[in-house]
Motif scaffolding. Structure first.
Motif, PDB file in Angstrom:
ATOM      1  N   LEU A 107      38.377  34.299  44.474  1.00 17.08           N
ATOM      2  CA  LEU A 107      37.439  34.607  45.558  1.00 17.08           C
ATOM      3  C   LEU A 107      36.039  34.875  45.035  1.00 17.08           C
ATOM      4  O   LEU A 107      35.047  34.506  45.675  1.00 17.08           O
ATOM      5  CB  LEU A 107      37.934  35.816  46.349  1.00 17.08           C
ATOM      6  N   THR A 108      35.947  35.499  43.881  1.00 17.10           N
ATOM      7  CA  THR A 108      34.620  35.816  43.341  1.00 17.10           C
ATOM      8  C   THR A 108      34.052  34.670  42.511  1.00 17.10           C
ATOM      9  O   THR A 108      32.835  34.438  42.533  1.00 17.10           O
ATOM     10  CB  THR A 108      34.692  37.090  42.486  1.00 17.10           C
ATOM     11  N   SER A 109      34.914  33.949  41.803  1.00 22.47           N
ATOM     12  CA  SER A 109      34.417  32.906  40.896  1.00 22.47           C
ATOM     13  C   SER A 109      34.297  31.541  41.553  1.00 22.47           C
ATOM     14  O   SER A 109      33.386  30.771  41.242  1.00 22.47           O
ATOM     15  CB  SER A 109      35.343  32.793  39.671  1.00 22.47           C
ATOM     16  N   LEU A 110      35.218  31.201  42.456  1.00 23.12           N
ATOM     17  CA  LEU A 110      35.196  29.880  43.084  1.00 23.12           C
ATOM     18  C   LEU A 110      34.679  29.935  44.521  1.00 23.12           C
ATOM     19  O   LEU A 110      33.941  29.051  44.942  1.00 23.12           O
ATOM     20  CB  LEU A 110      36.601  29.267  43.069  1.00 23.12           C
ATOM     21  N   ALA A 111      35.079  30.960  45.286  1.00 23.39           N
ATOM     22  CA  ALA A 111      34.623  31.050  46.671  1.00 23.39           C
ATOM     23  C   ALA A 111      33.250  31.698  46.787  1.00 23.39           C
ATOM     24  O   ALA A 111      32.618  31.630  47.842  1.00 23.39           O
ATOM     25  CB  ALA A 111      35.636  31.830  47.504  1.00 23.39           C
ATOM     26  N   GLY A 112      32.794  32.349  45.717  1.00 16.29           N
ATOM     27  CA  GLY A 112      31.466  32.941  45.714  1.00 16.29           C
ATOM     28  C   GLY A 112      31.318  34.180  46.568  1.00 16.29           C
ATOM     29  O   GLY A 112      30.221  34.499  47.017  1.00 16.29           O
ATOM     30  N   LEU A 113      32.415  34.912  46.801  1.00 14.57           N
ATOM     31  CA  LEU A 113      32.339  36.118  47.625  1.00 14.57           C
ATOM     32  C   LEU A 113      31.895  37.316  46.792  1.00 14.57           C
ATOM     33  O   LEU A 113      32.215  37.415  45.607  1.00 14.57           O
ATOM     34  CB  LEU A 113      33.703  36.431  48.246  1.00 14.57           C
ATOM     35  N   GLU A 114      31.187  38.210  47.434  1.00 16.65           N
ATOM     36  CA  GLU A 114      30.898  39.491  46.813  1.00 16.65           C
ATOM     37  C   GLU A 114      32.169  40.340  46.831  1.00 16.65           C
ATOM     38  O   GLU A 114      33.071  40.118  47.645  1.00 16.65           O
ATOM     39  CB  GLU A 114      29.781  40.204  47.569  1.00 16.65           C
ATOM     40  N   LEU A 115      32.213  41.315  45.929  1.00 18.00           N
ATOM     41  CA  LEU A 115      33.429  42.101  45.770  1.00 18.00           C
ATOM     42  C   LEU A 115      33.889  42.769  47.071  1.00 18.00           C
ATOM     43  O   LEU A 115      35.087  42.740  47.380  1.00 18.00           O
ATOM     44  CB  LEU A 115      33.254  43.145  44.664  1.00 18.00           C
ATOM     45  N   PRO A 116      33.006  43.394  47.871  1.00 20.25           N
ATOM     46  CA  PRO A 116      33.495  44.032  49.111  1.00 20.25           C
ATOM     47  C   PRO A 116      34.201  43.050  50.047  1.00 20.25           C
ATOM     48  O   PRO A 116      35.238  43.370  50.620  1.00 20.25           O
ATOM     49  CB  PRO A 116      32.226  44.600  49.738  1.00 20.25           C
ATOM     50  N   GLN A 117      33.619  41.839  50.186  1.00 18.34           N
ATOM     51  CA  GLN A 117      34.238  40.852  51.062  1.00 18.34           C
ATOM     52  C   GLN A 117      35.554  40.360  50.478  1.00 18.34           C
ATOM     53  O   GLN A 117      36.546  40.156  51.195  1.00 18.34           O
ATOM     54  CB  GLN A 117      33.280  39.680  51.289  1.00 18.34           C
ATOM     55  N   ALA A 118      35.590  40.157  49.166  1.00 21.15           N
ATOM     56  CA  ALA A 118      36.830  39.744  48.510  1.00 21.15           C
ATOM     57  C   ALA A 118      37.921  40.792  48.687  1.00 21.15           C
ATOM     58  O   ALA A 118      39.084  40.470  48.927  1.00 21.15           O
ATOM     59  CB  ALA A 118      36.583  39.477  47.031  1.00 21.15           C
ATOM     60  N   ALA A 119      37.553  42.065  48.573  1.00 24.38           N
ATOM     61  CA  ALA A 119      38.527  43.145  48.748  1.00 24.38           C
ATOM     62  C   ALA A 119      39.127  43.116  50.144  1.00 24.38           C
ATOM     63  O   ALA A 119      40.335  43.288  50.320  1.00 24.38           O
ATOM     64  CB  ALA A 119      37.863  44.491  48.473  1.00 24.38           C
ATOM     65  N   ARG A 120      38.270  42.898  51.156  1.00 26.23           N
ATOM     66  CA  ARG A 120      38.778  42.843  52.531  1.00 26.23           C
ATOM     67  C   ARG A 120      39.730  41.665  52.705  1.00 26.23           C
ATOM     68  O   ARG A 120      40.751  41.783  53.387  1.00 26.23           O
ATOM     69  CB  ARG A 120      37.612  42.729  53.519  1.00 26.23           C
ATOM     70  N   GLU A 121      39.414  40.528  52.107  1.00 24.09           N
ATOM     71  CA  GLU A 121      40.256  39.348  52.274  1.00 24.09           C
ATOM     72  C   GLU A 121      41.592  39.525  51.566  1.00 24.09           C
ATOM     73  O   GLU A 121      42.625  39.053  52.044  1.00 24.09           O
ATOM     74  CB  GLU A 121      39.526  38.108  51.751  1.00 24.09           C
ATOM     75  N   ILE A 122      41.597  40.222  50.436  1.00 29.28           N
ATOM     76  CA  ILE A 122      42.854  40.474  49.725  1.00 29.28           C
ATOM     77  C   ILE A 122      43.655  41.554  50.432  1.00 29.28           C
ATOM     78  O   ILE A 122      44.881  41.569  50.390  1.00 29.28           O
ATOM     79  CB  ILE A 122      42.577  40.900  48.263  1.00 29.28           C
ATOM     80  N   ARG A 126      38.126  48.747  47.961  1.00 28.53           N
ATOM     81  CA  ARG A 126      37.185  48.148  47.013  1.00 28.53           C
ATOM     82  C   ARG A 126      37.489  48.565  45.576  1.00 28.53           C
ATOM     83  O   ARG A 126      37.460  47.734  44.662  1.00 28.53           O
ATOM     84  CB  ARG A 126      35.750  48.529  47.379  1.00 28.53           C
ATOM     85  N   GLU A 127      37.775  49.854  45.362  1.00 26.48           N
ATOM     86  CA  GLU A 127      37.999  50.322  43.990  1.00 26.48           C
ATOM     87  C   GLU A 127      39.206  49.637  43.368  1.00 26.48           C
ATOM     88  O   GLU A 127      39.177  49.251  42.197  1.00 26.48           O
ATOM     89  CB  GLU A 127      38.204  51.844  43.984  1.00 26.48           C
ATOM     90  N   GLU A 128      40.254  49.479  44.159  1.00 30.49           N
ATOM     91  CA  GLU A 128      41.449  48.827  43.626  1.00 30.49           C
ATOM     92  C   GLU A 128      41.201  47.349  43.375  1.00 30.49           C
ATOM     93  O   GLU A 128      41.663  46.784  42.378  1.00 30.49           O
ATOM     94  CB  GLU A 128      42.623  49.013  44.591  1.00 30.49           C
ATOM     95  N   ALA A 129      40.456  46.694  44.281  1.00 32.66           N
ATOM     96  CA  ALA A 129      40.124  45.285  44.073  1.00 32.66           C
ATOM     97  C   ALA A 129      39.273  45.101  42.816  1.00 32.66           C
ATOM     98  O   ALA A 129      39.426  44.126  42.077  1.00 32.66           O
ATOM     99  CB  ALA A 129      39.389  44.741  45.295  1.00 32.66           C
ATOM    100  N   GLU A 130      38.371  46.063  42.578  1.00 29.37           N
ATOM    101  CA  GLU A 130      37.537  45.997  41.377  1.00 29.37           C
ATOM    102  C   GLU A 130      38.390  46.098  40.112  1.00 29.37           C
ATOM    103  O   GLU A 130      38.153  45.376  39.135  1.00 29.37           O
ATOM    104  CB  GLU A 130      36.507  47.120  41.415  1.00 29.37           C
ATOM    105  N   ARG A 131      39.399  46.953  40.150  1.00 27.77           N
ATOM    106  CA  ARG A 131      40.299  47.062  38.998  1.00 27.77           C
ATOM    107  C   ARG A 131      41.099  45.776  38.801  1.00 27.77           C
ATOM    108  O   ARG A 131      41.298  45.315  37.666  1.00 27.77           O
ATOM    109  CB  ARG A 131      41.244  48.246  39.188  1.00 27.77           C
ATOM    110  N   GLU A 132      41.565  45.197  39.907  1.00 33.18           N
ATOM    111  CA  GLU A 132      42.327  43.945  39.807  1.00 33.18           C
ATOM    112  C   GLU A 132      41.459  42.826  39.232  1.00 33.18           C
ATOM    113  O   GLU A 132      41.908  42.042  38.402  1.00 33.18           O
ATOM    114  CB  GLU A 132      42.865  43.547  41.184  1.00 33.18           C
ATOM    115  N   LEU A 133      40.189  42.757  39.682  1.00 29.79           N
ATOM    116  CA  LEU A 133      39.295  41.720  39.180  1.00 29.79           C
ATOM    117  C   LEU A 133      39.003  41.909  37.698  1.00 29.79           C
ATOM    118  O   LEU A 133      39.008  40.937  36.922  1.00 29.79           O
ATOM    119  CB  LEU A 133      37.997  41.724  39.985  1.00 29.79           C
ATOM    120  N   ALA A 134      38.744  43.143  37.282  1.00 28.14           N
ATOM    121  CA  ALA A 134      38.478  43.409  35.871  1.00 28.14           C
ATOM    122  C   ALA A 134      39.671  43.027  35.015  1.00 28.14           C
ATOM    123  O   ALA A 134      39.536  42.394  33.950  1.00 28.14           O
ATOM    124  CB  ALA A 134      38.127  44.881  35.669  1.00 28.14           C
TER     125      ALA A 134
END
Length: 624
Positions: A107-122, A126-134
């Motif tokens: 979502l962040t690398s190919l779809a070009g979403l910012e982290l908050p939007q990616a977190a909502r879609e997953i 946000r904090e947990e999505a940030e950990r998953e992305l890292a």
């Protein structure tokens, strides 16, 4: 520009990017291409709404991803033949990520979403999505052998573009015709076949055998793949939007605040998200699945978790089988040291509904209430799990289950909704090798023991291990001119606890005529009442702790203390039960420092009474 022109332009601009994302998610090019195509059919169906969105692709992507994940095999990642080495290495690196990590990365690398939007879609905070992305970036960069992750993994994902850029697509007019026809007839299963007939039109690539794509099979390059007639496709109306949310939880559980932990299609880990669940899906051949988990953690209150699962089956008959499967998971829980507290039927809620309260005695002790319901072709489960031995809150889970059914019954595949739901106590489901006798799931814990109960095989009751010296009751041969029928006995021990041989719970049961069953109970009561005055009762003390007669049901319980030496005596608990023509004797013999409270034994006697009607030649005992 009219609606058709706007859609055609959107279709041309977005399809390859969506295919790249979906292929990276699943590693299945055939399934991904068909999924993206079908997602655009849905988009045209809802085009008036989709075109008004700031990011129309955000409406199409979830459908494409879900369709692709449903189409590929359960064994998601394989080494696909004919893929360039660099792309194969990328797929291999992606295979080492969890599905959630993969989604965050794409979502962040190919779809070009910012982290908050990616977190909502997953469906994550946000904090947990940030950990998953890292975690995803770190693992992907290491597995792909990249120098750094500053570009968000784009360098490592680039080789997949060459694979998807040569894919042939159906004309936009074909997709729009399919979407228009779907709009007119999407509420019937027959319409799905008509949609599929329009979709293929001799130009689309799919699996002609009608099975989900498997990367173990040789992949046909898209430029040379022959066209084939696709099997009928079906609209997936079940989405995450149909699940209950925090508001329903707040309404059902007073004084609690909730946080959503995850919303997924339950495709990670072992898939067991509900207490006593035995398989990932109740209907492994279903059309769609969602699960959402919550947690409430407030100072001064025990932790409370909640979960909802929803499954869409292909037919109502398949959903009925799925309901039975789920019902049996929870009503005959196979988890060690888990006790069934109650079984409840819910009327006025969907087409079928039941609640089960269970308690796990493993530390920390937890009490769970699981509700399962069917409405049409949909089966949903709601459950709460409380870190406490408090009385289970059946009403709260019934409210949750009602909210879940209310959100699902309006779907095209839904059935009955909610009409004055009410709770009615029900007999426990058949469990164990002898449904007329107790099973491990019925047994409470005993003090100072943290090992599970284990039942012996039920055998014919030639002798009665549950008898005491006072009444010496026999369930073999004849009683007052009648022959005992279906007499069986079973003992429960805790083998891993290394307790004395006499420790355990024993139940013996059999069938007489109603008049003789009543006489047998009366005789046992009389013998216990006079036991201390007989020669057999010397050194014995008898205390009656319960007795009741209600219609054709009787229950009496005693504490019997036996002097075994000048220094030592043993107090065991015994009950005699009758339900119609079936009679049972239940005895618990303790060991030093290992006992069972009176209330727990009486509750166990009540459970034995509930199971007695199932005593029969087929279910009473195995030959022995």
């Amino acid at each position: 520009m009219n609606d058709a022109d706007l859609f055609d332009l959107f279709y041309k601009d977005a399809r390859t990017g969506l295919l790249l994302q979906t292929y990276a998610l699943t590693g299945d090019l055939t399934a991904s291409r068909a999924a993206v195509r079908d997602a655009f059919v849905v988009a045209w169906h809802h085009w008036r709404k989709v075109q008004r969105l700031d990011d129309p692709e955000s409406s199409v992507r979830p459908h494409a991803w879900q369709y692709a994940q449903r189409r590929h095999t359960a064994r998601i990642w394989h080494r696909e033949k004919g893929v360039p080495a660099a792309a194969a290495a990328t797929l291999e690196a992606l295979s080492r990520l969890t599905v959630t990590q993969r989604k965050a990365l794409l979502l962040t690398s190919l779809a070009g979403l910012e982290l908050p939007q990616a977190a909502r879609e997953i469906g994550l905070p946000r904090e947990e999505a940030e950990r998953e992305l890292a975690g995803a970036l770190e693992a992907f960069v290491a597995a792909r052998g990249l120098r750094a992750a500053e570009d968000g993994g784009a360098e490592g994902l680039a080789p997949l573009r060459a694979v998807v850029e040569g894919v042939r697509w159906p004309r936009a007019t074909i997709v729009r015709r399919a979407g228009s026809r779907r709009r007119r007839v999407h509420t019937t299963v027959g319409a799905a076949a008509a949609v599929a007939a329009v979709l293929v039109s001799g130009t689309l690539v799919t699996d002609a055998a009608g099975v989900r794509a498997d990367l173990d099979r040789d992949a046909v390059p898209p430029a040379t793949a022959p066209s084939s007639q696709a099997p009928p496709t079906r609209e997936i109306s079940l989405t995450a939007d149909e699940l209950i949310g925090q508001q329903q939880l707040r309404s059902a559980t007073a004084r609690r605040t909730w946080a959503t932990r995850s919303t997924t299609i339950n495709d990670e880990g072992n898939g067991l998200v509900v207490p006593c669940q035995q398989e990932r899906y109740a209907d492994p051949r279903g059309v769609a699945t969602w699960e959402r988990t919550f947690r409430s953690q407030t100072d001064g209150q025990p932790v409370l978790d909640a979960v909802q699962t929803a499954e869409l089956s292909r037919t109502e008959q398949a959903a009925g089988r799925a309901f039975t499967t789920a019902r049996d998971w929870y009503g005959t829980c196979a988890e060690e040291r888990t006790q069934l507290l109650s079984t409840t039927r819910v009327t006025g809620l969907g087409d079928q509904a039941m609640l089960f309260a269970v308690r796990s005695w493993e530390a920390p002790v937890t009490t769970s209430v699981v509700g399962v319901a069917r409405t049409g072709a949909l089966v949903t489960t709601t459950a709460t799990r409380l870190e406490s031995d408090e009385a289970p809150d059946l009403a709260a889970v019934q409210r949750l289950l009602s909210a879940a059914v209310s959100r699902l019954c309006g779907l095209p595949e839904g059935g009955s909704c909610v009409a004055g739901a009410s709770l009615q106590p029900a007999a426990p489901l058949p469990a164990g090798p002898a449904p007329g006798l107790l099973s491990e799931i019925d047994l409470p814990p005993v003090s100072n023991v943290e090992r599970p109960w284990v039942g012996t095989e039920p055998v014919q009751a030639r002798t009665n291990p549950a008898a005491t010296r006072c009444e010496q009751a026999s369930f073999a041969g004849r009683y007052r001119g009648a022959t005992w029928r279906d007499a069986a006995t079973r003992t429960f021990l805790v083998p891993e606890a290394r307790l004395p041989a006499e420790f355990g719970i024993t139940e013996t049961a059999g069938i007489l005529s109603a008049r003789q069953a009543d006489a047998f109970v009366a005789e046992v009561r009389e013998r216990l009442a006079g036991c201390e005055e007989t020669d057999d009762g010397l050194g014995t003390e008898v205390e009656q702790v319960a007795t009741r007669d209600e219609g054709d049901t009787s229950l009496s319980a005693w504490n019997v203390t036996v002097q075994v030496s000048d220094e030592r005596s043993v107090t065991f608990r015994m009950a005699i039960l009758r339900r119609g023509t079936a009679v049972a004797q239940l005895t618990f013999v303790p060991a030093q420092d290992v006992s069972m409270p009176r209330e727990a034994f009486l509750a166990l006697a009540d459970r034995a009474l509930e199971r007695l009607p199932r005593l029969s030649a087929r279910g009473g005992a195995r030959a022995g």
